[in-house]
Design a protein around this motif. Structure first.
Motif, PDB file in Angstrom:
ATOM      1  N   VAL A   1     -75.666  51.073   3.785  1.00 16.65           N
ATOM      2  CA  VAL A   1     -76.349  52.284   4.234  1.00 16.65           C
ATOM      3  C   VAL A   1     -75.531  52.967   5.340  1.00 16.65           C
ATOM      4  CG1 VAL A   1     -77.816  51.217   6.011  1.00 16.65           C
ATOM      5  CG2 VAL A   1     -78.648  53.211   4.778  1.00 16.65           C
ATOM      6  N   ARG A   2     -75.614  54.318   5.367  1.00 13.17           N
ATOM      7  CA  ARG A   2     -74.857  55.085   6.348  1.00 13.17           C
ATOM      8  C   ARG A   2     -75.711  56.232   6.880  1.00 13.17           C
ATOM      9  NH1 ARG A   2     -72.218  51.463   6.318  1.00 13.17           N
ATOM     10  NH2 ARG A   2     -70.045  51.083   5.804  1.00 13.17           N
ATOM     11  N   TRP A   3     -75.440  56.556   8.131  1.00 11.08           N
ATOM     12  CA  TRP A   3     -76.086  57.764   8.645  1.00 11.08           C
ATOM     13  C   TRP A   3     -75.137  58.450   9.611  1.00 11.08           C
ATOM     14  CZ3 TRP A   3     -78.519  58.746  13.707  1.00 11.08           C
ATOM     15  CH2 TRP A   3     -79.086  60.040  13.771  1.00 11.08           C
TER      16      TRP A   3
ATOM     17  N   GLY B   1     -62.877  43.840   1.285  1.00  9.22           N
ATOM     18  CA  GLY B   1     -62.326  44.107   2.614  1.00  9.22           C
ATOM     19  C   GLY B   1     -61.490  45.362   2.629  1.00  9.22           C
ATOM     20  N   HIS B   2     -61.121  45.711   3.836  1.00  6.66           N
ATOM     21  CA  HIS B   2     -60.361  46.947   4.016  1.00  6.66           C
ATOM     22  C   HIS B   2     -58.976  46.887   3.377  1.00  6.66           C
ATOM     23  CE1 HIS B   2     -62.975  48.128   7.752  1.00  6.66           C
ATOM     24  NE2 HIS B   2     -63.636  48.127   6.595  1.00  6.66           N
ATOM     25  N   TYR B   3     -58.534  45.637   3.149  1.00 12.30           N
ATOM     26  CA  TYR B   3     -57.231  45.505   2.490  1.00 12.30           C
ATOM     27  C   TYR B   3     -57.269  46.179   1.117  1.00 12.30           C
ATOM     28  CZ  TYR B   3     -53.130  43.384   0.358  1.00 12.30           C
ATOM     29  OH  TYR B   3     -51.927  43.191  -0.309  1.00 12.30           O
TER      30      TYR B   3
ATOM     31  N   ILE C   1     -75.598  34.524  -1.048  1.00 16.93           N
ATOM     32  CA  ILE C   1     -75.854  34.199   0.363  1.00 16.93           C
ATOM     33  C   ILE C   1     -74.806  34.941   1.176  1.00 16.93           C
ATOM     34  CG2 ILE C   1     -75.918  32.394   2.098  1.00 16.93           C
ATOM     35  CD1 ILE C   1     -76.889  30.496   0.080  1.00 16.93           C
ATOM     36  N   ASP C   2     -75.300  35.848   2.045  1.00 19.21           N
ATOM     37  CA  ASP C   2     -74.426  36.714   2.843  1.00 19.21           C
ATOM     38  C   ASP C   2     -74.038  36.007   4.142  1.00 19.21           C
ATOM     39  OD1 ASP C   2     -73.057  38.962   3.382  1.00 19.21           O
ATOM     40  OD2 ASP C   2     -74.799  40.308   3.456  1.00 19.21           O
ATOM     41  N   ASP C   3     -72.947  36.431   4.726  1.00 20.74           N
ATOM     42  CA  ASP C   3     -72.505  35.939   6.048  1.00 20.74           C
ATOM     43  C   ASP C   3     -72.497  34.419   6.100  1.00 20.74           C
ATOM     44  OD1 ASP C   3     -72.598  38.621   6.580  1.00 20.74           O
ATOM     45  OD2 ASP C   3     -74.416  38.533   7.814  1.00 20.74           O
TER      46      ASP C   3
ATOM     47  N   VAL D   1     -61.502  40.963   4.117  1.00 16.54           N
ATOM     48  CA  VAL D   1     -60.068  40.688   3.925  1.00 16.54           C
ATOM     49  C   VAL D   1     -59.287  41.949   4.309  1.00 16.54           C
ATOM     50  CG1 VAL D   1     -58.266  40.055   2.265  1.00 16.54           C
ATOM     51  CG2 VAL D   1     -60.562  39.008   2.130  1.00 16.54           C
ATOM     52  N   GLU D   2     -58.349  41.764   5.238  1.00 16.01           N
ATOM     53  CA  GLU D   2     -57.650  42.942   5.734  1.00 16.01           C
ATOM     54  C   GLU D   2     -56.143  42.880   5.502  1.00 16.01           C
ATOM     55  OE1 GLU D   2     -58.872  43.339   9.830  1.00 16.01           O
ATOM     56  OE2 GLU D   2     -60.735  44.337   9.272  1.00 16.01           O
ATOM     57  N   THR D   3     -55.657  41.668   5.192  1.00 14.82           N
ATOM     58  CA  THR D   3     -54.191  41.552   5.024  1.00 14.82           C
ATOM     59  C   THR D   3     -53.819  40.833   3.734  1.00 14.82           C
ATOM     60  OG1 THR D   3     -54.084  39.429   6.145  1.00 14.82           O
ATOM     61  CG2 THR D   3     -53.864  41.406   7.540  1.00 14.82           C
TER      62      THR D   3
HETATM   63  P1  C2E Z   1     -72.579  42.917   5.521  1.00 16.92           P
HETATM   64  O1  C2E Z   1     -73.628  42.759   4.488  1.00 16.92           O
HETATM   65  O2  C2E Z   1     -71.851  41.695   5.903  1.00 16.92           O
HETATM   66  O3  C2E Z   1     -71.617  44.023   5.037  1.00 16.92           O
HETATM   67  C1  C2E Z   1     -70.266  43.980   5.173  1.00 16.92           C
HETATM   68  C2  C2E Z   1     -69.857  44.654   6.395  1.00 16.92           C
HETATM   69  O4  C2E Z   1     -68.464  44.365   6.651  1.00 16.92           O
HETATM   70  C3  C2E Z   1     -69.945  46.149   6.252  1.00 16.92           C
HETATM   71  O5  C2E Z   1     -70.242  46.656   7.500  1.00 16.92           O
HETATM   72  C4  C2E Z   1     -68.570  46.525   5.910  1.00 16.92           C
HETATM   73  O6  C2E Z   1     -68.200  47.867   6.235  1.00 16.92           O
HETATM   74  C5  C2E Z   1     -67.772  45.584   6.761  1.00 16.92           C
HETATM   75  N1  C2E Z   1     -66.432  45.322   6.202  1.00 16.92           N
HETATM   76  C6  C2E Z   1     -66.078  45.181   4.951  1.00 16.92           C
HETATM   77  N2  C2E Z   1     -64.764  44.898   4.870  1.00 16.92           N
HETATM   78  C7  C2E Z   1     -64.288  44.869   6.141  1.00 16.92           C
HETATM   79  C8  C2E Z   1     -63.011  44.647   6.715  1.00 16.92           C
HETATM   80  O7  C2E Z   1     -61.995  44.420   6.055  1.00 16.92           O
HETATM   81  N3  C2E Z   1     -62.901  44.690   8.050  1.00 16.92           N
HETATM   82  C9  C2E Z   1     -63.983  44.960   8.834  1.00 16.92           C
HETATM   83  N4  C2E Z   1     -63.807  44.984  10.137  1.00 16.92           N
HETATM   84  N5  C2E Z   1     -65.212  45.179   8.302  1.00 16.92           N
HETATM   85  C10 C2E Z   1     -65.350  45.150   6.966  1.00 16.92           C
HETATM   86  P2  C2E Z   1     -71.271  47.739   7.705  1.00 16.92           P
HETATM   87  O8  C2E Z   1     -71.319  48.659   6.592  1.00 16.92           O
HETATM   88  O9  C2E Z   1     -71.139  48.211   9.065  1.00 16.92           O
HETATM   89  O10 C2E Z   1     -72.635  46.898   7.574  1.00 16.92           O
HETATM   90  C11 C2E Z   1     -73.000  46.015   8.529  1.00 16.92           C
HETATM   91  C12 C2E Z   1     -74.134  45.194   8.083  1.00 16.92           C
HETATM   92  O11 C2E Z   1     -75.300  45.981   7.982  1.00 16.92           O
HETATM   93  C13 C2E Z   1     -74.009  44.602   6.733  1.00 16.92           C
HETATM   94  O12 C2E Z   1     -73.206  43.471   6.815  1.00 16.92           O
HETATM   95  C14 C2E Z   1     -75.362  44.335   6.348  1.00 16.92           C
HETATM   96  O13 C2E Z   1     -75.804  43.114   6.872  1.00 16.92           O
HETATM   97  C15 C2E Z   1     -76.089  45.451   6.999  1.00 16.92           C
HETATM   98  N6  C2E Z   1     -76.388  46.481   6.003  1.00 16.92           N
HETATM   99  C16 C2E Z   1     -75.622  47.496   5.597  1.00 16.92           C
HETATM  100  N7  C2E Z   1     -76.303  48.222   4.693  1.00 16.92           N
HETATM  101  C17 C2E Z   1     -77.489  47.634   4.511  1.00 16.92           C
HETATM  102  C18 C2E Z   1     -78.592  47.921   3.674  1.00 16.92           C
HETATM  103  O14 C2E Z   1     -78.606  48.857   2.870  1.00 16.92           O
HETATM  104  N8  C2E Z   1     -79.640  47.069   3.745  1.00 16.92           N
HETATM  105  C19 C2E Z   1     -79.612  45.993   4.593  1.00 16.92           C
HETATM  106  N9  C2E Z   1     -80.667  45.221   4.643  1.00 16.92           N
HETATM  107  N10 C2E Z   1     -78.620  45.713   5.392  1.00 16.92           N
HETATM  108  C20 C2E Z   1     -77.534  46.531   5.336  1.00 16.92           C
END
Ligand code: C2E
Ligand code: CA
Ligand code: CA
Length: 726
Positions: free
Chosen positions: A501-503, A697-699, A618-620, A678-680
């Motif tokens: 989600v984004r705002w 990942g951003h890679y 399972i996230d994180d 994953v960035e590299t």
């Molecule tokens: P998440 O589920 O762990 O989502 C992955 C986060 O890692 C995303 O952050 C993404 O932009 C970021 N990411 C992906 N690849 C890389 C990378 O290479 N480097 C870095 N530094 N970051 C990377 P984002 O979008 O800021 O989201 C943060 C968290 O917010 C998410 O973590 C998720 O837990 C939550 N979230 C985002 N959208 C939703 C949604 O629609 N519903 C729910 N419940 N939670 C959401």
């Protein structure tokens, strides 16, 4: 009322008795008075008759003394008689043959000559020798209604009777004159000789008051009766009447007085009843008021003062311009203790905590429970150093194990400190500062003690503003979804996408979803937000399907808070059906925490999702419970290694070991492993080497709007896509 009636009745009876006796006494008195009057009348009649009789004797003897009687001497002797003796109607002279010779007055014609009367023999009348030659007649009634007695006395000259001196005595006139003189108008006089009345009439009916006496009328005896018409005096001023009226008046007065007395007594009794009722009511009300006041000022569980009472205390202290230190102690995990052991244990823990506080607080300190898991301590005149030492003491005493109902419970706390030293801070602000500091201490992790500073307030204000803005964004449908591709490390193809989600705020800043999600959770908008994410993610995925560029799978994040809402699973299943998406192509990402909390209930919901064909990730992974052993309990098919373990690769040996362990365990359990962040290239290679097949990942790609993603996917379909790693 009955008593009053009885008393009045008794007074009336007494009055009546008195009245009756007075009445009879009056009758007696009147009887006596009547007797007196009758005697006077009797005497007057007798005396009058005798007086005239004596006169006649005297006149006869004066003729005898002259020795001669002729017309001249008659006239001289009798001319003034009827004037002097008015009851004589006339005098007359009879010669020896009883023939009338002279009369005085000259016109007088004695009736008696016609009347049939016989001269009584001369008797010694009343034994009086002077009257011994006087003859009297009975009472003669004449045709004109007059009554008379005739008197006749012989005149003897030189031893021979020369004639008779006669007189007609008008009885009626005499009796009427006497009656007028001695009797009253209601008294009637009756005279009778024998049984027949000759003067007056006896009453027809019985009269109570009458007196009869004998009257010696010269040679005869009459009966004289005087009777009275009314037997007693009925005038208003007569004694019986006065008694009667006085009795009635007294009865009425006594009745009224008693009635008023009774009314007064009843009134007083009612008054005293009312007073005692009022007293009781006042007591009850006071008791209730003090209860209410206690309730209004105290926390029902610990009986400590509440936030309101603390604020009042602070206001008072501030008014007397004291330096105050306010500590806000926030207990950690109270909700979890409540969930795990029940509210009775949680309540007892709070009470125990309150007791422990008192063991370390100075005597003048004020302790209050200001919210569910927060206590506050106010100390006047405490220095900063003392305040920090006090906070530490509190922390130490609360961190000691609690032993409640056979449970060993450990808890920690975060403490915020706010100071009011020589400034014009108000009570409400001081409370807010302590709250903010405690909030900050909590945010920094448990067991922290943080003193309030101005920056905190600014941060808090900014946070509040942001919250408001996000709330508006959710309400106004201003949110967007970005998609981050997941790639297969073997083929380098995009195999899945994660919806994020984004705002974008008004000033163009992209707001992190972490903040959006937290705000939505705190402001009760999470359900709406969750449904919106599910709906728009599936809608756009459906569009990709239609465009025949959809990746194998779309992953949707669901927070622990959202998951508590049992309807979310149903909503996902319904939406999948609605957009006609094969469920196997939808994956729900949940954190470890969701899996272990409310195990039974969550397992049930998770089963519903997987039964419908939706997969779970399972996230994180690694940030929470960090055990793969429990995974076998859940229908999970993907594990996402948290970015925290990837970012320091390949340098961090520890992270490498963890990643290796996760990958091998997941392979054993036949779970798909996705490496996050994953960035590299090095990271990618390392992961590929340890057997991790998928990465994000951003890679490869940063999260992007759906249109951008679709361009990518279409390129991939056309075989023109060459990822950064290639
Ligand atoms: P998440 O589920 O762990 O989502 C992955 C986060 O890692 C995303 O952050 C993404 O932009 C970021 N990411 C992906 N690849 C890389 C990378 O290479 N480097 C870095 N530094 N970051 C990377 P984002 O979008 O800021 O989201 C943060 C968290 O917010 C998410 O973590 C998720 O837990 C939550 N979230 C985002 N959208 C939703 C949604 O629609 N519903 C729910 N419940 N939670 C959401
Ligand atoms: Ca995720
Ligand atoms: Ca993640």
């Amino acid at each position: 009322m009955v008593a009053i009636s009885v008393i009045c009745m008794l007074i009336l009876i007494s009055t009546f008795t008195l009245y009756k006796s007075a009445q009879s006494r009056q009758v007696d008195l009147q009887g006596k008075m009547l007797n007196v009057e009758v005697n006077r009348v009797q005497r007057a009649i007798e005396v009058n008759l005798q007086k005239e009789a004596y006169f006649l004797v005297w006149l006869a003897s004066s003729f005898e003394a002259e020795g001669v009687i002729d017309g001249k001497s008659w006239r001289v002797a009798t001319q003034d008689v009827t004037r002097t003796f008015p009851f004589f109607s006339g005098l007359y002279w009879l010669n020896l043959e009883h023939k009338l010779q002279w009369t005085t007055p000259g016109t007088f014609s004695p009736n008696h000559l016609k009347a049939d009367w016989k001269t009584s023999p001369p008797v010694g009348l009343n034994n009086m020798p002077v009257l011994s030659k006087l003859s009297t007649s009975d009472v003669l009634r004449h045709s004109n209604g007059d009554l008379s007695i005739e008197m006749l006395h012989p005149v003897i000259i030189e031893g021979k009777v020369v004639g008779y001196l006669g007189a007609s005595y008008d009885i009626k006139k005499m009796v009427e004159a006497i009656a007028t003189q001695f009797l009253t108008g209601n008294q009637t006089l009756v005279l009778s000789a024998g049984t027949v009345p000759f003067f007056g009439e006896l009453p027809d009916a019985f009269v109570a008051l009458s007196t009869t006496v004998d009257v010696i009328a010269l040679g005869d005896v009459w009966q004289m009766t005087v009777w009275q018409q009314s037997n007693f005096d009925m005038s208003y001023f007569s004694l019986p009447m006065l008694i009667f009226i006085a009795g009635i008046v007294v009865t009425v007065l006594v009745g009224i007085s008693l009635y008023l007395l009774e009314v007064n007594i009843i009134g007083r009794r009612a008054e005293s009843d009312t007073v005692s009722m009022l007293k009781e009511e006042i007591l009850q009300r006071r008791e209730m008021e003090s209860q209410l006041q206690f309730t209004a000022n105290h926390d029902p569980q610990t009986h400590l003062p509440n936030r309101f009472a603390m604020e009042t205390y602070l206001e008072r202290s501030i008014r007397s311009d004291q330096d105050i230190v306010l500590l806000c102690v926030a207990l950690d995990k109270l909700q979890e203790i409540n969930d795990m052991y029940g509210h009775i244990v949680a309540d007892q823990l709070l009470m125990e905590a309150a007791k422990r506080f008192k063991t370390v607080l100075p005597p003048h300190a004020i302790l209050a429970r200001v919210s569910n898991d927060q206590f506050m301590v106010a100390c006047a005149g405490m220095s900063q150093l003392e305040a920090e030492m006090q906070a530490n003491n509190i922390k130490i005493c609360l961190e000691e194990e609690f032993y409640i109902e056979d449970n060993d419970i450990l808890t920690t706390c975060a403490i915020g400190i706010a100071y009011r030293y020589n400034n014009d801070l108000q009570a409400e602000e001081l409370l807010r500062h302590a709250d903010t500091a405690a909030h900050k201490a909590k945010a920094l992790g448990s067991r922290k003690v943080v003193a309030y500073n101005q920056t905190m307030q600014e941060q808090l204000t900014r946070k509040k503003e942001l919250e408001r803005a996000i709330r508006n964004a959710i309400n106004n449908d201003e949110l967007k979804l970005h998609f981050q591709p997941q790639v297969d490390l073997r083929t380098r193809q995009i195999v899945g996408v994660e919806a994020l989600v984004r705002w974008e705020s008004d000033n163009g800043t992209m707001i992190s979803p972490d903040i959006i999600i937290q705000t939505a959770e705190e402001t009760g908008l999470m359900q709406r937000l969750g449904h919106w994410v599910v709906d728009s993610a599936l809608k756009q995925f459906s569009h990709m399907l239609d465009e025949r560029c959809a990746p194998k799978c779309i992953a949707i994040n669901v927070s622990g808070h959202e998951f508590q809402d049992g309807y979310l699973a149903d909503y996902v299943i319904r939406s999948v059906t609605r957009y006609d998406i094969p469920p196997s192509r939808v994956q729900i990402e949940l954190t470890e925490q969701v899996f272990i909390e409310n195990l039974e209930r969550n397992q049930h919901i998770l089963n519903r999702l997987t039964t419908s064909g939706i997969s779970l990730a399972i996230d994180d992974f690694g940030t929470g419970y960090s055990s793969l052993a429990y995974l076998k309990h859940f229908p999970v098919n993907t594990v996402k290694i948290d970015r925290g373990f990837i970012k320091d690769l390949p340098q961090s040996k520890d992270d490498l070991v963890i990643c290796q362990a996760v990958v091998s365990m997941a392979n054993l359990l036949q779970l798909k492993v996705v490496a996050e962040g994953v960035e590299t290239l090095d990271q990618q290679e390392l992961l590929r080497n340890i057997g991790c097949n998928f990465a994000q990942g951003h890679y490869y790609y940063t999260p992007m709007p759906a249109e951008e993603l679709m361009v990518l996917l279409k390129k991939q379909r056309a075989g023109r896509l060459f990822p950064a790693s290639s």
